[in-house]
Design a protein around this motif. Structure first.
Motif, short mmCIF file in Angstrom:
data_model
loop_
_atom_site.label_atom_id
_atom_site.label_comp_id
_atom_site.label_asym_id
_atom_site.label_seq_id
_atom_site.Cartn_x
_atom_site.Cartn_y
_atom_site.Cartn_z
N LEU A 11 1.61 59.57 21.40
CA LEU A 11 2.73 58.90 22.07
C LEU A 11 4.01 59.10 21.28
O LEU A 11 3.99 59.24 20.05
CB LEU A 11 2.43 57.40 22.23
CG LEU A 11 1.23 57.06 23.12
CD1 LEU A 11 1.06 55.54 23.23
CD2 LEU A 11 1.36 57.67 24.50
N SER A 12 5.12 59.09 22.01
CA SER A 12 6.42 59.21 21.35
C SER A 12 6.75 57.89 20.66
O SER A 12 5.99 56.92 20.76
CB SER A 12 7.48 59.55 22.39
OG SER A 12 7.58 58.49 23.32
N LYS A 60 9.19 55.76 21.37
CA LYS A 60 9.53 54.68 22.32
C LYS A 60 9.03 55.01 23.72
O LYS A 60 9.82 55.30 24.62
CB LYS A 60 11.05 54.49 22.35
CG LYS A 60 11.62 54.05 21.01
CD LYS A 60 13.13 53.99 21.11
CE LYS A 60 13.80 54.55 19.87
NZ LYS A 60 15.15 55.03 20.12
N PRO A 61 7.72 54.94 23.89
CA PRO A 61 7.17 55.30 25.20
C PRO A 61 7.42 54.21 26.24
O PRO A 61 7.52 53.02 25.90
CB PRO A 61 5.67 55.42 24.93
CG PRO A 61 5.41 54.53 23.77
CD PRO A 61 6.67 54.52 22.94
N HIS A 107 3.42 48.23 24.39
CA HIS A 107 4.36 49.04 25.15
C HIS A 107 4.70 48.39 26.49
O HIS A 107 3.95 47.60 27.01
CB HIS A 107 3.77 50.44 25.39
CG HIS A 107 3.44 51.15 24.11
ND1 HIS A 107 4.35 51.25 23.07
CD2 HIS A 107 2.30 51.75 23.70
CE1 HIS A 107 3.77 51.91 22.08
NE2 HIS A 107 2.54 52.22 22.43
N SER A 109 13.78 54.25 26.44
CA SER A 109 12.59 55.04 26.12
C SER A 109 12.95 56.50 25.84
O SER A 109 13.91 57.04 26.40
CB SER A 109 11.57 54.95 27.26
OG SER A 109 11.80 55.97 28.19
N PHE A 115 5.76 53.26 30.15
CA PHE A 115 4.70 53.64 31.09
C PHE A 115 5.10 53.30 32.52
O PHE A 115 5.63 52.23 32.77
CB PHE A 115 3.39 52.94 30.71
CG PHE A 115 2.78 53.53 29.48
CD1 PHE A 115 1.80 54.50 29.58
CD2 PHE A 115 3.24 53.17 28.22
CE1 PHE A 115 1.27 55.09 28.46
CE2 PHE A 115 2.71 53.75 27.08
CZ PHE A 115 1.72 54.72 27.19
N ARG A 121 10.45 58.83 26.08
CA ARG A 121 9.51 59.62 26.87
C ARG A 121 8.76 58.69 27.82
O ARG A 121 8.35 57.61 27.43
CB ARG A 121 8.51 60.33 25.95
CG ARG A 121 7.53 61.24 26.68
CD ARG A 121 6.67 62.01 25.68
NE ARG A 121 7.47 63.00 24.98
CZ ARG A 121 7.46 64.31 25.27
NH1 ARG A 121 6.69 64.77 26.22
NH2 ARG A 121 8.21 65.15 24.61
N ILE A 122 8.63 59.16 29.05
CA ILE A 122 7.96 58.34 30.06
C ILE A 122 6.58 58.91 30.33
O ILE A 122 6.40 60.13 30.42
CB ILE A 122 8.82 58.30 31.34
CG1 ILE A 122 10.08 57.46 31.05
CG2 ILE A 122 8.06 57.73 32.52
CD1 ILE A 122 11.15 57.58 32.10
N TYR A 123 5.61 58.01 30.44
CA TYR A 123 4.23 58.40 30.74
C TYR A 123 3.88 57.84 32.11
O TYR A 123 3.82 56.62 32.27
CB TYR A 123 3.28 57.86 29.66
CG TYR A 123 3.57 58.47 28.31
CD1 TYR A 123 4.62 57.99 27.51
CD2 TYR A 123 2.82 59.54 27.83
CE1 TYR A 123 4.92 58.58 26.30
CE2 TYR A 123 3.11 60.13 26.61
CZ TYR A 123 4.16 59.65 25.85
OH TYR A 123 4.46 60.23 24.64
N GLU A 133 5.61 62.77 30.99
CA GLU A 133 4.26 63.32 31.09
C GLU A 133 3.55 62.60 32.21
O GLU A 133 3.76 61.41 32.42
CB GLU A 133 3.47 63.06 29.79
CG GLU A 133 3.98 63.83 28.60
CD GLU A 133 3.15 63.55 27.34
OE1 GLU A 133 2.01 63.07 27.43
OE2 GLU A 133 3.70 63.82 26.26
#
Ligand code: F6R
Length: 357
Positions: free
Chosen positions: A92-93, A95-96, A122, A47, A98, A49-51, A78
């Motif tokens: 969203l980026s 390759k998010p 995702h 990923s 979650f 970016r991680i949400y 985030e």
């Protein structure tokens, strides 16, 4: 069973040191190295970016978790409140990934987000205390808290367990990406468990602080900077949930931008200082509120303490201070609620797991 304890909350606060030790053990391999299942590491590493999605106390754990993941694994993160995410989905980026944090694994607001992001294709990890819970079943991967059942409505041991698991996830992911820590996390979490024990043995002190600062007040403020700010948010939530004192957590630097207008003669201001690089600034903020009549209660870490501090917590690794700084706040809230004759384990208007949106 609460055994000889008058309340589940107090029992669960006291369980935090053994829970820490259990987490260390459950996340260790045969060689004593911290470990995370390979598919979860692969998802983290795939990923960009991680949400983090969560509510209440779990959201506060997420705020600290972001710092862990960004500093140790060097992946941007985030953190979002689940009930807001559905209206204002951020861009969203590419390759998010979650991460849902939920003690119960049943929070409807968080589940609504999980359903939506799954539909978008995702991947999701759930960090939960309850194996087989809805959020655990519906996510791709689960990390368990191993904290044992949490019965009191106010979350305590789940919060510190969430922080411990997030730190392990961050450190192991970092290592897999070539970012070795300059300390041994197993050892440092062991030091945290010991420090928690010291704090749990200081109940009379926290009862005294609750009596001195909170027995009759209408409101209370928690201030801190950096990691201490997030712990202050959690302290304020604990206090308002069970004692019904209007409590708010603020970033030390933000006070003068409005909230300082609320400081009156005797208003309790609980200030945290566990981070060397903000110690002087937070003490400056305390001076500002004292000049307006506030009754300051400073909780500092060994090495950063000054004359007149209300309590000094044992020293732990600076990035792990939220795991122990929260304990005085849990205990102060507990005693404040007791002194005010509140139903500690079952506060009015609240349910343990919120299964409606
Ligand atoms: C705080 C509290 C609530 C929960 C929130 C999320 O003491 O109990 O704020 O933290 O309802 O619950 P979970 O973590 O079960 O999703």
């Amino acid at each position: 069973e609460k055994g000889t304890y008058p309340h589940y909350m107090l029992k669960e606060i006291d369980e935090q040191p053994p829970v820490m030790r259990k987490i260390i053990q459950r996340y260790q391999d045969d060689q004593g190295e911290l470990t995370i299942d390979q598919p979860i590491l692969d998802a983290m590493n795939a990923s960009d970016r991680i949400y983090i999605i969560a509510a209440g106390t779990s959201y506060h754990a997420g705020l600290v978790g972001k710092q862990f993941i960004e500093k140790m694994a060097k992946i941007p993160v985030e953190v979002h409140i689940s009930s807001e995410f559905v209206y204002n989905m951020p861009m969203l980026s590419e390759k998010p990934l979650f991460i849902f944090i939920s003690q119960s694994g049943e929070t409807a607001d968080s589940r609504a987000v999980l359903v939506e992001v799954k539909e978008m294709g995702h991947k999701a990890i759930t960090i939960t205390n309850v194996p087989g819970s809805t959020l655990s079943r519906e996510a791709n991967y689960t990390l368990l808290l191993h904290a044992g059942p949490e019965i009191a409505v106010a979350s305590t041991k789940a919060y510190t367990a969430q922080l411990a698991v997030l730190s392990i996830l961050a450190a192991v992911t970092g290592k897999s990406r070539g970012h070795e820590l300059n300390f041994n996390l197993v050892q440092e979490l062991g030091i945290v468990a010991n420090a928690m024990e010291v704090l749990c043995d200081e109940k009379e002190e926290f009862e005294r602080i609750a009596r001195e600062f909170l027995s009759t007040t209408r409101n209370a403020f928690f201030i801190g900077r950096s990691l201490d700010f997030y712990v202050g948010l959690e302290g304020a939530l604990k206090l308002k949930e069970i004692s019904y004192i209007q409590a708010e957590g603020f970033a030390g630097g933000e006070l003068k931008h409005g909230t300082i207008a609320l400081i009156e003669e005797g208003t309790p201001v609980i200030a945290l200082s566990t981070q060397e690089y903000v110690n002087l600034s937070i003490r400056g903020n305390v001076k500002e509120v004292v000049a307006r009549g506030a009754n300051p209660c400073i909780i500092s870490m060994e090495g950063l303490n000054s004359e007149g501090d209300s309590f000094v917590i044992p020293e732990v690794n600076p990035i792990l201070t939220p795991l122990i700084a929260v304990i005085p706040l849990q205990l102060i809230s507990y005693y404040a609620a007791l002194h005010r004759d509140c139903d500690v384990d079952k506060p009015r208007n609240l349910a343990k797991s919120v299964t409606v949106e």
